[in-house]
Scaffold this motif. Structure first.
Motif, mmCIF file in Angstrom:
data_model
loop_
_atom_site.group_PDB
_atom_site.id
_atom_site.type_symbol
_atom_site.label_atom_id
_atom_site.label_comp_id
_atom_site.label_asym_id
_atom_site.label_seq_id
_atom_site.Cartn_x
_atom_site.Cartn_y
_atom_site.Cartn_z
ATOM 1 N N TRP A 72 47.973 49.598 26.327
ATOM 2 C CA TRP A 72 48.805 48.407 26.204
ATOM 3 C C TRP A 72 49.827 48.302 27.329
ATOM 4 C CZ3 TRP A 72 46.952 44.966 23.014
ATOM 5 C CH2 TRP A 72 46.169 45.398 21.931
ATOM 6 N N LYS A 73 50.314 49.439 27.799
ATOM 7 C CA LYS A 73 51.300 49.432 28.887
ATOM 8 C C LYS A 73 50.686 48.821 30.152
ATOM 9 C CE LYS A 73 54.497 52.509 31.348
ATOM 10 N NZ LYS A 73 54.045 52.246 32.722
ATOM 11 N N SER A 74 49.485 49.309 30.513
ATOM 12 C CA SER A 74 48.816 48.772 31.700
ATOM 13 C C SER A 74 48.410 47.319 31.490
ATOM 14 C CB SER A 74 47.586 49.620 32.043
ATOM 15 O OG SER A 74 47.955 50.922 32.399
ATOM 16 N N LEU A 75 47.985 47.001 30.268
ATOM 17 C CA LEU A 75 47.538 45.639 29.977
ATOM 18 C C LEU A 75 48.689 44.651 30.124
ATOM 19 C CD1 LEU A 75 44.900 44.216 29.066
ATOM 20 C CD2 LEU A 75 45.754 44.371 26.723
ATOM 21 N N SER A 76 49.874 45.062 29.713
ATOM 22 C CA SER A 76 51.027 44.163 29.801
ATOM 23 C C SER A 76 51.527 44.005 31.234
ATOM 24 C CB SER A 76 52.165 44.683 28.916
ATOM 25 O OG SER A 76 52.649 45.922 29.395
ATOM 26 N N ASP A 98 44.317 37.260 37.721
ATOM 27 C CA ASP A 98 43.997 36.317 38.794
ATOM 28 C C ASP A 98 43.241 35.131 38.218
ATOM 29 O OD1 ASP A 98 41.307 37.012 38.455
ATOM 30 O OD2 ASP A 98 41.419 38.581 39.984
ATOM 31 N N GLU A 99 42.828 34.215 39.082
ATOM 32 C CA GLU A 99 42.177 32.996 38.619
ATOM 33 C C GLU A 99 40.814 33.254 38.016
ATOM 34 O OE1 GLU A 99 42.063 30.349 41.874
ATOM 35 O OE2 GLU A 99 44.229 30.045 41.957
ATOM 36 N N GLY A 100 40.221 34.406 38.330
ATOM 37 C CA GLY A 100 38.898 34.699 37.808
ATOM 38 C C GLY A 100 38.892 35.250 36.402
ATOM 39 N N GLY A 101 40.070 35.514 35.864
ATOM 40 C CA GLY A 101 40.146 36.062 34.525
ATOM 41 C C GLY A 101 40.874 37.391 34.551
ATOM 42 N N PRO A 102 40.952 38.090 33.418
ATOM 43 C CA PRO A 102 41.695 39.327 33.320
ATOM 44 C C PRO A 102 41.201 40.358 34.319
ATOM 45 C CG PRO A 102 41.075 38.535 31.142
ATOM 46 C CD PRO A 102 40.359 37.679 32.136
ATOM 47 N N SER A 103 42.136 41.044 34.963
ATOM 48 C CA SER A 103 41.790 42.041 35.966
ATOM 49 C C SER A 103 41.249 43.300 35.336
ATOM 50 C CB SER A 103 43.033 42.386 36.792
ATOM 51 O OG SER A 103 42.815 43.535 37.567
ATOM 52 N N ARG A 104 40.362 43.996 36.087
ATOM 53 C CA ARG A 104 39.819 45.261 35.616
ATOM 54 C C ARG A 104 40.883 46.349 35.643
ATOM 55 N NH1 ARG A 104 37.808 49.881 37.603
ATOM 56 N NH2 ARG A 104 36.020 50.840 36.565
#
Length: 222
Positions: free
Chosen positions: A81-85, A90-96
């Motif tokens: 969750w820390k990294s996710l927040s 970017d415009e392509g969607g959630p980053s890996r």
């Protein structure tokens, strides 16, 4: 008609959820195939994969992948969750960048490639469920058996034999680190001929590799 369509859509959605939950339980003991593997079979492309238990994979590869992909693997619940927040979308969607090993495993086994808010919305709760049902060692075992390490080369055993002509259990730390550097673009990267970018990544993995003892405890043999 609208009610019938809505009802059918709801039944289909519930059926998919039920099937996914059942498969998650089955995969506690049965090694799954990945959706990219299924896609290759359906389109007549070759697939090379020999599933092996975690005990037959070099600890060096386990540590290298842990170091390269998800150093918080043992402390999160499937989602970091820390990294996710913190990750920037970017415009392509959630980053890996916020994708844990558990989330990558869920994507490979149950979902589809590419960036998508819809996929991420499914991936997050399913990763938490998978982490609870499979546990850490089983999740890593499945990840190392479904990850793609070349065109049609799936899993650690096939990768070790293809790239280094040896079993996954016999990989040296230097070879394991080179395999880890090919993720997440294994089609474009050759661990036998590392690019400058891969050598730089290998150097970063090597620098952190020896300091993982306090973080990798959940993957040590019981």
């Amino acid at each position: 008609m609208a009610r019938r369509i809505a009802s059918l859509a709801m039944r289909l959605a519930l059926g998919i959820v039920a099937l996914t939950l059942v498969l998650t339980l089955v995969y506690r003991v049965v090694m799954p195939v990945s959706t990219p593997m299924l896609g290759r079979w359906l389109t007549g492309q070759s697939v090379t994969r020999e599933a092996v238990p975690l005990e037959r994979i070099s600890p060096a590869l386990v540590r290298a992948v842990f170091t390269a992909e998800d150093q918080r693997f043992c402390v999160h619940n499937g989602v970091d969750w820390k990294s996710l927040s913190e990750v920037v979308e970017d415009e392509g969607g959630p980053s890996r960048g916020a994708s844990t090993i558990t989330m990558q495993t869920v994507k490979n086994v149950f979902l589809w490639p590419g960036r998508s808010y819809i996929r991420k919305a499914i991936e997050i709760p399913l990763s938490i469920f998978v982490d609870t049902v499979w546990g850490k060692r089983r999740t890593m075992e499945i990840y190392l058996n479904v990850a793609e390490w070349g065109d049609g080369i799936f899993g650690a055993e096939a990768a070790a034999r293809h790239w280094f002509n040896k079993s996954a259990r016999d990989l040296k730390p230097s070879e394991a680190i080179l395999l880890a550097t090919t993720l997440p673009n294994p089609i474009e990267r050759d661990p036998r001929k590392p690019t400058a970018e891969m050598r730089a990544k290998a150097g970063r993995i090597q620098s952190a590799y020896g300091a993982m003892d306090d973080y990798i405890g959940c993957l040590k043999p019981r």
